[in-house]
Motif scaffolding. Structure first.
Motif, PDB file in Angstrom:
ATOM      1  N   PHE A 179       4.285  -0.363   1.843  1.00 29.71           N
ATOM      2  CA  PHE A 179       3.446   0.428   2.747  1.00 29.71           C
ATOM      3  C   PHE A 179       2.808   1.612   2.012  1.00 29.71           C
ATOM      4  O   PHE A 179       2.958   2.772   2.403  1.00 29.71           O
ATOM      5  CB  PHE A 179       4.240   0.927   3.962  1.00 29.71           C
ATOM      6  CG  PHE A 179       4.789  -0.176   4.813  1.00 29.71           C
ATOM      7  CD1 PHE A 179       3.946  -1.132   5.368  1.00 29.71           C
ATOM      8  CD2 PHE A 179       6.156  -0.272   5.057  1.00 29.71           C
ATOM      9  CE1 PHE A 179       4.459  -2.158   6.169  1.00 29.71           C
ATOM     10  CE2 PHE A 179       6.671  -1.296   5.846  1.00 29.71           C
ATOM     11  CZ  PHE A 179       5.814  -2.241   6.399  1.00 29.71           C
ATOM     12  N   LEU A 180       2.106   1.309   0.944  1.00 27.54           N
ATOM     13  CA  LEU A 180       1.473   2.351   0.135  1.00 27.54           C
ATOM     14  C   LEU A 180       0.390   3.069   0.953  1.00 27.54           C
ATOM     15  O   LEU A 180      -0.413   2.425   1.635  1.00 27.54           O
ATOM     16  CB  LEU A 180       0.846   1.725  -1.111  1.00 27.54           C
ATOM     17  CG  LEU A 180       1.829   1.009  -2.049  1.00 27.54           C
ATOM     18  CD1 LEU A 180       1.085   0.332  -3.196  1.00 27.54           C
ATOM     19  CD2 LEU A 180       2.869   1.980  -2.594  1.00 27.54           C
ATOM     20  N   PRO A 181       0.343   4.403   0.881  1.00 30.70           N
ATOM     21  CA  PRO A 181      -0.589   5.178   1.724  1.00 30.70           C
ATOM     22  C   PRO A 181      -1.988   5.295   1.126  1.00 30.70           C
ATOM     23  O   PRO A 181      -2.502   6.399   0.908  1.00 30.70           O
ATOM     24  CB  PRO A 181       0.101   6.542   1.805  1.00 30.70           C
ATOM     25  CG  PRO A 181       0.786   6.680   0.482  1.00 30.70           C
ATOM     26  CD  PRO A 181       1.260   5.292   0.122  1.00 30.70           C
ATOM     27  N   ASP A 187     -10.327   1.673   0.370  1.00 28.69           N
ATOM     28  CA  ASP A 187      -9.903   1.276  -0.973  1.00 28.69           C
ATOM     29  C   ASP A 187      -9.090  -0.007  -0.933  1.00 28.69           C
ATOM     30  O   ASP A 187      -9.203  -0.866  -1.820  1.00 28.69           O
ATOM     31  CB  ASP A 187      -9.078   2.399  -1.620  1.00 28.69           C
ATOM     32  CG  ASP A 187      -9.897   3.656  -1.863  1.00 28.69           C
ATOM     33  OD1 ASP A 187     -11.138   3.549  -1.964  1.00 28.69           O
ATOM     34  OD2 ASP A 187      -9.302   4.747  -1.945  1.00 28.69           O
ATOM     35  N   ILE A 188      -8.271  -0.155   0.097  1.00 31.07           N
ATOM     36  CA  ILE A 188      -7.475  -1.376   0.256  1.00 31.07           C
ATOM     37  C   ILE A 188      -8.397  -2.579   0.448  1.00 31.07           C
ATOM     38  O   ILE A 188      -8.234  -3.624  -0.202  1.00 31.07           O
ATOM     39  CB  ILE A 188      -6.508  -1.248   1.449  1.00 31.07           C
ATOM     40  CG1 ILE A 188      -5.500  -0.123   1.209  1.00 31.07           C
ATOM     41  CG2 ILE A 188      -5.785  -2.571   1.694  1.00 31.07           C
ATOM     42  CD1 ILE A 188      -4.643   0.190   2.429  1.00 31.07           C
ATOM     43  N   VAL A 189      -9.370  -2.425   1.333  1.00 26.57           N
ATOM     44  CA  VAL A 189     -10.284  -3.531   1.621  1.00 26.57           C
ATOM     45  C   VAL A 189     -11.103  -3.891   0.381  1.00 26.57           C
ATOM     46  O   VAL A 189     -11.306  -5.069   0.074  1.00 26.57           O
ATOM     47  CB  VAL A 189     -11.208  -3.174   2.807  1.00 26.57           C
ATOM     48  CG1 VAL A 189     -12.223  -4.292   3.043  1.00 26.57           C
ATOM     49  CG2 VAL A 189     -10.390  -2.935   4.060  1.00 26.57           C
ATOM     50  N   LEU A 190     -11.573  -2.880  -0.342  1.00 25.17           N
ATOM     51  CA  LEU A 190     -12.355  -3.146  -1.550  1.00 25.17           C
ATOM     52  C   LEU A 190     -11.515  -3.860  -2.600  1.00 25.17           C
ATOM     53  O   LEU A 190     -11.967  -4.845  -3.205  1.00 25.17           O
ATOM     54  CB  LEU A 190     -12.903  -1.835  -2.122  1.00 25.17           C
ATOM     55  CG  LEU A 190     -13.748  -1.960  -3.393  1.00 25.17           C
ATOM     56  CD1 LEU A 190     -14.989  -2.816  -3.131  1.00 25.17           C
ATOM     57  CD2 LEU A 190     -14.143  -0.593  -3.922  1.00 25.17           C
ATOM     58  N   CYS A 204       2.333  -4.810   0.288  1.00 24.66           N
ATOM     59  CA  CYS A 204       2.059  -3.501  -0.325  1.00 24.66           C
ATOM     60  C   CYS A 204       1.467  -2.498   0.658  1.00 24.66           C
ATOM     61  O   CYS A 204       1.770  -1.300   0.583  1.00 24.66           O
ATOM     62  CB  CYS A 204       1.108  -3.667  -1.506  1.00 24.66           C
ATOM     63  SG  CYS A 204       1.809  -4.542  -2.925  1.00 24.66           S
ATOM     64  N   PHE A 205       0.636  -2.971   1.577  1.00 27.31           N
ATOM     65  CA  PHE A 205      -0.122  -2.036   2.409  1.00 27.31           C
ATOM     66  C   PHE A 205       0.061  -2.246   3.910  1.00 27.31           C
ATOM     67  O   PHE A 205      -0.565  -1.534   4.711  1.00 27.31           O
ATOM     68  CB  PHE A 205      -1.619  -2.153   2.076  1.00 27.31           C
ATOM     69  CG  PHE A 205      -1.935  -1.935   0.626  1.00 27.31           C
ATOM     70  CD1 PHE A 205      -1.881  -0.661   0.088  1.00 27.31           C
ATOM     71  CD2 PHE A 205      -2.264  -2.998  -0.193  1.00 27.31           C
ATOM     72  CE1 PHE A 205      -2.183  -0.452  -1.250  1.00 27.31           C
ATOM     73  CE2 PHE A 205      -2.566  -2.811  -1.527  1.00 27.31           C
ATOM     74  CZ  PHE A 205      -2.512  -1.524  -2.069  1.00 27.31           C
TER      75      PHE A 205
END
Length: 304
Positions: free
Chosen positions: A98-100, A105-108, A182-183
């Motif tokens: 669960f990186l903040p 940025d996650i989607v990219l 991760c997210f």
């Protein structure tokens, strides 16, 4: 998702033959053709779009769509199943991270990761289809075309369609599972017209020229990064089939020694498998059955 009609391929932005991509490719082709000092006539267009290979591709496109829709898609492994398996496996060995990160940025990163790993896996499987003698008998269906047109892209044996669909499910599923680990559930994809942003941006509008006689190159430098239509046409030449296995990116060919820029190969249009094999792939029935006959013959010779 399965398309409910073969004509919907021309309306779906994630398909190679989406009408918008075809239109842009046609404009690019016309500009290229005129700049070469050529004149276009109805007779030339008819000869190209109504050639024996073109008519075979039209028929095969419909038959292959029917096989894919009724027989292949219902039993294929899905990317969702692979993603759940990946996530379950990771949860066994560690707690979710669960990186903040910022959502954008996650989607990219997810969009870019899918594009790069999908492209690498396509390169690997495509090269394997050429190097493995059994798989080559299947992939010959695609290389049997002596006149290339956009629907030649779909001249693939159903067994090859299965392999590439499984490849997609595994890659997309693993990447998705890792990103959820991760997210969390904040995973999404940047798309344009239903396709991955990077795929549409880099080659969708010239992708239909790859299976054509419009030898559009990108220049020596850019062809070391992106596969141009001319480079894929080089790959279809009988003497150069061991080069340019890449789909969008040329970097894999460069890294693994299979790159050939278009200027290094003459424009001789020597497409196909040669006169001795032409008769084995001149009908829809033969395109579907010839790989099985070839594999059976090879097994018989091995057992003697």
């Amino acid at each position: 998702m399965a398309i409910s009609s073969p004509l919907e391929a021309f309306l779906n932005g994630s398909e190679r033959v989406f009408w918008g991509y075809l239109l842009v490719s046609a404009i690019i082709a016309l500009v290229w053709y005129v700049r070469q000092g050529n004149t276009l006539s109805w007779v030339q267009l008819k000869r190209y779009w109504w050639s024996l290979d073109a008519r075979l591709d039209y028929r095969y496109f419909l038959v292959n769509w029917l096989i894919k829709t009724l027989l292949i898609l219902p039993v294929l492994l899905s990317g969702q199943t692979v993603a759940l398996w990946t996530l379950s496996t990771l949860n066994v060995v560690a707690d979710p991270l669960f990186l903040p990160w910022y959502y954008r940025d996650i989607v990219l990163l997810y969009t870019l990761s899918l594009f790069v790993l999908e492209d690498l896996s396509r390169y690997a499987l495509h090269r394997w289809m050429h190097s493995n003698p059994w798989l080559w008998k299947i992939h010959q269906v695609h290389h049997s075309a002596e006149a290339l047109n956009p629907l030649t892209f779909y001249r693939l044996h159903p067994l090859e369609n299965i392999l590439f669909a499984l490849r997609h499910a595994v890659v997309a599923g693993i990447v998705t599972g890792v990103f959820i680990f991760c997210f969390g559930a904040r995973v999404n994809l940047y798309t344009v017209l239903g396709g991955n942003l990077f795929i549409v941006s880099l080659f969708a509008f010239t992708g239909n020229l790859r299976h054509s006689h419009i030898r559009l190159g990108y220049g020596r430098w850019l062809e070391r990064v992106l596969i141009s239509p001319a480079q894929h046409q080089v790959h279809h030449q009988r003497r150069h089939m061991r080069y340019n296995f890449g789909s969008a990116l040329a970097i894999w060919d460069g890294l693994f020694g299979t790159l050939k820029v278009s200027r290094e190969a003459p424009d001789d249009r020597s497409f196909g498998l040669g006169d001795d094999k032409r008769r084995h792939f001149d009908s829809v029935r033969k395109l579907l059955m010839q790989p099985f006959f070839s594999i059976y013959s090879s097994i018989r010779r091995t057992l003697k």
